[in-house]
Design a protein around this motif. Sequence first.
Motif, PDB file in Angstrom:
ATOM      1  N   ARG A  55       0.843  -1.211   0.000  1.00  0.00           N
ATOM      2  CA  ARG A  55       0.000   0.000   0.000  1.00  0.00           C
ATOM      3  C   ARG A  55       0.870   1.250   0.000  1.00  0.00           C
ATOM      4  O   ARG A  55       0.585   2.217  -0.709  1.00  0.00           O
ATOM      5  CB  ARG A  55      -0.922  -0.002   1.212  1.00  0.00           C
ATOM      6  N   TYR A 109      -8.102   7.098  -1.282  1.00  0.00           N
ATOM      7  CA  TYR A 109      -7.100   7.069  -0.219  1.00  0.00           C
ATOM      8  C   TYR A 109      -7.490   7.948   0.962  1.00  0.00           C
ATOM      9  O   TYR A 109      -7.133   7.653   2.097  1.00  0.00           O
ATOM     10  CB  TYR A 109      -5.723   7.472  -0.765  1.00  0.00           C
ATOM     11  N   SER A 147     -10.027   5.732   2.801  1.00  0.00           N
ATOM     12  CA  SER A 147      -9.381   4.607   3.482  1.00  0.00           C
ATOM     13  C   SER A 147      -8.565   5.086   4.676  1.00  0.00           C
ATOM     14  O   SER A 147      -8.537   4.431   5.724  1.00  0.00           O
ATOM     15  CB  SER A 147      -8.478   3.844   2.507  1.00  0.00           C
ATOM     16  N   GLN A 152      -9.175   3.974   8.518  1.00  0.00           N
ATOM     17  CA  GLN A 152      -8.089   3.319   9.245  1.00  0.00           C
ATOM     18  C   GLN A 152      -7.760   4.049  10.543  1.00  0.00           C
ATOM     19  O   GLN A 152      -7.425   3.420  11.554  1.00  0.00           O
ATOM     20  CB  GLN A 152      -6.846   3.220   8.361  1.00  0.00           C
ATOM     21  N   VAL A 159      -9.770   0.267   1.598  1.00  0.00           N
ATOM     22  CA  VAL A 159      -8.327   0.125   1.407  1.00  0.00           C
ATOM     23  C   VAL A 159      -8.018  -0.512   0.056  1.00  0.00           C
ATOM     24  O   VAL A 159      -7.027  -0.157  -0.601  1.00  0.00           O
ATOM     25  CB  VAL A 159      -7.723  -0.705   2.558  1.00  0.00           C
TER      26      VAL A 159
END
Length: 312
Positions: A92, A246, A249, A253, A274
Motif C-alpha cells: 500500500r 485514499y 481509506s 483506518q 483500502v
Amino acid sequence: MANRELAVGLVFLTQTTVGILGNFSLLCHYVLLSFTDYRLKSTDFIHKHLTVGNFLSLLCRGVPQTMAAFGWKHILSHFGCKLLFFLHRVGRGVSIGSICIVSVYQAITISPRNSWWAELKVKAPKYVVPSIILCWMLQMLVNVIFPLYLTSTSSEKNITNKKDFGYCSSVRHDKTSASLYAALLSFPDVLCLGLMLWASSTMVLILYRHKKRVQHIRRTISSRSSPESRATKTILLLLSTFVYFYTLSSVFQVVLSLSDNPSGVLLNITAIMVMCFPTVSPYLLMSRDPKVPRLCFAWAGNIKSPHLMRNM
C-alpha cells in the motif's frame, strides 16, 4: 453461513479477483515490453512498481479477508499473520509513493525550458530508480513495527485485551499511544498526498497556460479538444480517484485504530476502502495508455503490431 456474511464474502472475492487480474495483466504487459525493442520510459518503470505494490496489497489483504468473510478465520499462523499484514502495508505504501513520484516527475518533465526546473528536468530520469528504491526501503522501515503487536486468531484463548480484525488480532493500546501510532502510519500518506496535489496542480496550470498560447491556432484548425485538454482531464481523473479512495481509506483506518472494539461493519468497510484504489488504478492506466493492449490474450500480438509500434 448468514446471508450478510455471504454477501460480504462475495464482495471481497469480486474485488480481490478483479483487482489481481487487472494488476497482473498490466504487470505482464510491462514485463513483455522489456523483452522487445521498446525502451521502457521512466513513467512505465514507475507504473510497473505501482502495479507490484497494488498486487501485494490486494493479495495479502484481499485473499485472507475473503477467507475470513466465508468463515475461515483460524487458518493463519502467527508468522503468517504478521507477514501478510507487513506485506500489505508495504505494498500500500509503495502504491501511494509511486503515484507521488510519477506526479512529481511529470510536473518536472512538462515544465517550460526557461523555468527554474530546467536543470532538474534534464537530471530527472536519473533520479527515478533511486526514488523507487528509497520508497521501498522507507515503507519497510516505517511498517516494520506494525507486525510486532499482531497475532493470529487460530489459538486465541483470551482476547479481552486484543482487537479482533477477523483473521488477525492486535494488542489494545491506550488512547495516547493509539493516536501517536495512527499519526505515524498516516504521516507518509499525508505527505505523499500533499506532494501529489502540488504536482498535479502545477501540471494543470502549465497545460492551461500552454493551451491559452495556442488557442487561436487550435480554433482555426479544428474544433476538437486539444491534446492539452485531454491530458488535463486524464490528470484530474487520476488525481480525483486517488485522493477520493485514499482519503476515505485513511479516515477509516484512523477510526479503526482508535476503536477499542471495532465492529464487523467497520472492519469490512475499512477493508473495502483500502482495496478500492489498487483495484481500480490498473484499469484507469490501461484505458488511458494507448500502448497497453485491451485484451490479455493479445499481449504478444499487440506489442509487435505495426500500429502499436507507431503509437509508441
